[in-house]
Design a protein around this motif. Structure first.
Motif, mmCIF file in Angstrom:
data_model
loop_
_atom_site.group_PDB
_atom_site.id
_atom_site.type_symbol
_atom_site.label_atom_id
_atom_site.label_comp_id
_atom_site.label_asym_id
_atom_site.label_seq_id
_atom_site.Cartn_x
_atom_site.Cartn_y
_atom_site.Cartn_z
ATOM 1 N N ALA A 27 -2.186 -38.733 -20.650
ATOM 2 C CA ALA A 27 -3.297 -39.232 -19.835
ATOM 3 C C ALA A 27 -3.115 -38.820 -18.372
ATOM 4 O O ALA A 27 -2.017 -38.901 -17.825
ATOM 5 N N PHE A 28 -4.237 -38.401 -17.758
ATOM 6 C CA PHE A 28 -4.231 -38.028 -16.346
ATOM 7 C C PHE A 28 -5.272 -38.838 -15.583
ATOM 8 O O PHE A 28 -6.244 -39.346 -16.170
ATOM 9 N N ASN A 29 -5.071 -38.952 -14.304
ATOM 10 C CA ASN A 29 -6.009 -39.588 -13.389
ATOM 11 C C ASN A 29 -7.404 -38.973 -13.586
ATOM 12 O O ASN A 29 -7.570 -37.763 -13.465
ATOM 13 N N PRO A 30 -8.440 -39.777 -13.915
ATOM 14 C CA PRO A 30 -9.784 -39.215 -14.110
ATOM 15 C C PRO A 30 -10.282 -38.415 -12.904
ATOM 16 O O PRO A 30 -10.942 -37.392 -13.065
ATOM 17 N N LYS A 31 -9.960 -38.892 -11.697
ATOM 18 C CA LYS A 31 -10.374 -38.158 -10.498
ATOM 19 C C LYS A 31 -9.665 -36.808 -10.425
ATOM 20 O O LYS A 31 -10.258 -35.800 -10.021
ATOM 21 N N LEU A 32 -8.386 -36.776 -10.824
ATOM 22 C CA LEU A 32 -7.636 -35.521 -10.841
ATOM 23 C C LEU A 32 -8.256 -34.552 -11.840
ATOM 24 O O LEU A 32 -8.418 -33.358 -11.552
ATOM 25 N N LEU A 33 -8.618 -35.049 -13.022
ATOM 26 C CA LEU A 33 -9.229 -34.185 -14.033
ATOM 27 C C LEU A 33 -10.578 -33.646 -13.558
ATOM 28 O O LEU A 33 -10.895 -32.472 -13.768
ATOM 29 N N GLU A 34 -11.362 -34.507 -12.919
ATOM 30 C CA GLU A 34 -12.656 -34.066 -12.392
ATOM 31 C C GLU A 34 -12.466 -32.944 -11.371
ATOM 32 O O GLU A 34 -13.186 -31.930 -11.395
ATOM 33 N N SER A 35 -11.499 -33.122 -10.480
ATOM 34 C CA SER A 35 -11.216 -32.085 -9.480
ATOM 35 C C SER A 35 -10.711 -30.809 -10.150
ATOM 36 O O SER A 35 -11.100 -29.693 -9.772
ATOM 37 N N PHE A 36 -9.853 -30.979 -11.152
ATOM 38 C CA PHE A 36 -9.285 -29.836 -11.856
ATOM 39 C C PHE A 36 -10.371 -28.999 -12.526
ATOM 40 O O PHE A 36 -10.425 -27.776 -12.362
ATOM 41 N N PHE A 37 -11.260 -29.641 -13.276
ATOM 42 C CA PHE A 37 -12.292 -28.891 -13.989
ATOM 43 C C PHE A 37 -13.279 -28.236 -13.018
ATOM 44 O O PHE A 37 -13.872 -27.203 -13.345
ATOM 45 N N ALA A 38 -13.437 -28.827 -11.819
ATOM 46 C CA ALA A 38 -14.348 -28.240 -10.824
ATOM 47 C C ALA A 38 -13.826 -26.904 -10.302
ATOM 48 O O ALA A 38 -14.607 -26.007 -9.971
ATOM 49 N N VAL A 39 -12.497 -26.766 -10.222
ATOM 50 C CA VAL A 39 -11.925 -25.528 -9.654
ATOM 51 C C VAL A 39 -11.192 -24.694 -10.697
ATOM 52 O O VAL A 39 -10.601 -23.669 -10.359
ATOM 53 N N GLU A 40 -11.255 -25.125 -11.965
ATOM 54 C CA GLU A 40 -10.507 -24.390 -12.988
ATOM 55 C C GLU A 40 -10.882 -22.912 -13.062
ATOM 56 O O GLU A 40 -9.996 -22.071 -13.292
ATOM 57 N N PRO A 41 -12.165 -22.534 -12.887
ATOM 58 C CA PRO A 41 -12.463 -21.098 -12.877
ATOM 59 C C PRO A 41 -11.672 -20.329 -11.817
ATOM 60 O O PRO A 41 -11.241 -19.201 -12.059
ATOM 61 N N GLU A 42 -11.473 -20.949 -10.654
ATOM 62 C CA GLU A 42 -10.660 -20.308 -9.620
ATOM 63 C C GLU A 42 -9.198 -20.211 -10.064
ATOM 64 O O GLU A 42 -8.520 -19.213 -9.811
ATOM 65 N N LEU A 43 -8.724 -21.267 -10.739
ATOM 66 C CA LEU A 43 -7.346 -21.252 -11.233
ATOM 67 C C LEU A 43 -7.171 -20.171 -12.299
ATOM 68 O O LEU A 43 -6.156 -19.464 -12.315
ATOM 69 N N ALA A 44 -8.170 -20.043 -13.171
ATOM 70 C CA ALA A 44 -8.094 -19.024 -14.214
ATOM 71 C C ALA A 44 -8.067 -17.627 -13.597
ATOM 72 O O ALA A 44 -7.306 -16.750 -14.036
ATOM 73 N N ALA A 45 -8.879 -17.425 -12.566
ATOM 74 C CA ALA A 45 -8.880 -16.125 -11.876
ATOM 75 C C ALA A 45 -7.553 -15.883 -11.182
ATOM 76 O O ALA A 45 -7.043 -14.759 -11.160
#
Length: 358
Positions: free
Chosen positions: A334-352
């Motif tokens: 389990a992760f902080n919901p706010k952390l997950l929301e932030s993560f998925f918002a920038v995940e395309p940048e992380l993937a790049a």
């Protein structure tokens, strides 16, 4: 007039009386270049165009157009009066004028009628004092810059050693060596591009990203038979593996040189708590929710994301889509919901970012 390069700078004499200018100029022309201005406006124009060589300003109070006090008011915001000594030329010294002049930064007064040896002695002494202070400031500044450069070199050396140690541990763990860099960059991006970094300065974020490099330093104490095991760990082996968190924090705390680094307090916390989980089911301390620091939460997610998307000795890499599904469904804890929301918002940048680093 002689070449200014062979003299000790320029003395600017400002007086509406040409005879006074000539008398004062004659006192200094053997040692200094002397420039003249007939009023305050001419003085300001001269300083604007060629003021870098001025080592002293001798200015009359009473002049047409712009008087001496007004010149001081205009010069005060520029910082000129902090670096060049100013002498007011006056026939009388009222307390109010003197008080205002000293407040603005005047060094001394030259009283008319002028007594040559008094004026030359005062002005030369003050110029020499100011020039000595400038040389001292320059020397101190040079030394400060040199110390900063050395400090930066030490910091870079320390970071390099930390990266080398962390990478060496990775290789021992059967990894390729890119894990350290990816965790660093993931952490830095999350803290700079999302709300997870709110309240942190740029320096804090840099320190946290460097601290993230050391998250698995405790694995140095894990036996090879467990650390490098290609298959699934037994419950007993997993308990040993879990101790790398505590051992990592204790290792970092035992290195005196670490305490001087800005990353130190973050590194100790991250090493110990990067396997804690939002619901309290992590280890070693079973922290719940906001008991886990933001930086440890971010590094925890970075570690999971990297583990899923990278090949390990015990598994093949999952696809990006499958990795994101597993994180979203809580299969990796389990992760902080706010952390997950932030993560998925920038995940395309992380993937790049991962694509560039691969």
């Amino acid at each position: 007039m002689s070449d200014a390069k062979h003299k000790a700078g320029t003395i600017l004499v400002v007086d509406d009386d040409a005879i006074s200018r000539a008398i004062i100029g004659n006192l200094f022309e053997a040692e200094y270049e002397v420039a003249e201005a007939a009023n305050g406006q001419e003085c300001l124009d001269y300083l604007m165009s060629d003021g870098n060589h001025v080592v002293a300003l001798l200015i009359d109070i009473m002049m047409p157009r712009v008087d001496g006090i007004e010149v001081l008011h205009r010069l005060a915001p520029t910082g000129f009066l902090e670096h060049v000594p100013v002498f007011l030329i006056t026939a009388e010294r009222t307390s109010s004028v003197m008080e205002e002049a000293y407040r603005l930064g005047v060094m001394d007064f030259i009283v008319k009628p002028i007594i040559p040896f008094v004026v030359t002695r005062r002005v030369r002494s003050v110029i020499e004092l100011c020039e000595s202070r400038k040389r001292l400031r320059n020397t101190v500044e040079d030394q400060r810059l040199e110390l900063l450069e050395r400090a930066q070199q030490i910091i870079e050396l320390n970071v390099g050693m930390i990266e080398a140690l962390s990478t060496a541990i990775e290789f021992r763990d059967g990894e390729s060596g890119g894990h350290v860099r990816r965790i660093h960059d993931f952490t830095h991006l999350m803290l700079t591009r999302t709300s997870m970094g709110e309240g942190l300065s740029d320096e804090d974020i840099d320190d946290i990203a460097h601290a993230a490099i050391m998250h698995d330093v405790g694995k140095i104490a894990i036996p090879d038979a467990i650390l490098c095991k290609p298959g699934r760990l037994t419950p007993e082996e997993f308990e040993v593996m879990k101790t790398h968190t505590v051992q990592g924090a204790e290792l970092l705390e035992s290195i005196p040189q670490m305490r001087g680094l800005g990353a130190y307090r973050y590194a100790v916390d991250i090493a110990r708590h990067h396997h804690e989980r939002w619901d309290g089911r992590g280890y070693p301390d079973g922290l719940v929710g906001d008991q886990i620091t933001i930086w440890s939460q971010v590094v925890s997610l970075a570690d999971v994301y990297d583990a899923l998307t990278s090949k390990r000795v015990y598994k093949a890499a999952f696809t990006r889509e499958e990795s994101l599904r597993m994180i979203a469904d809580g299969e990796c804890g389990a992760f902080n919901p706010k952390l997950l929301e932030s993560f998925f918002a920038v995940e395309p940048e992380l993937a790049a970012l991962y694509e560039r680093l691969s």
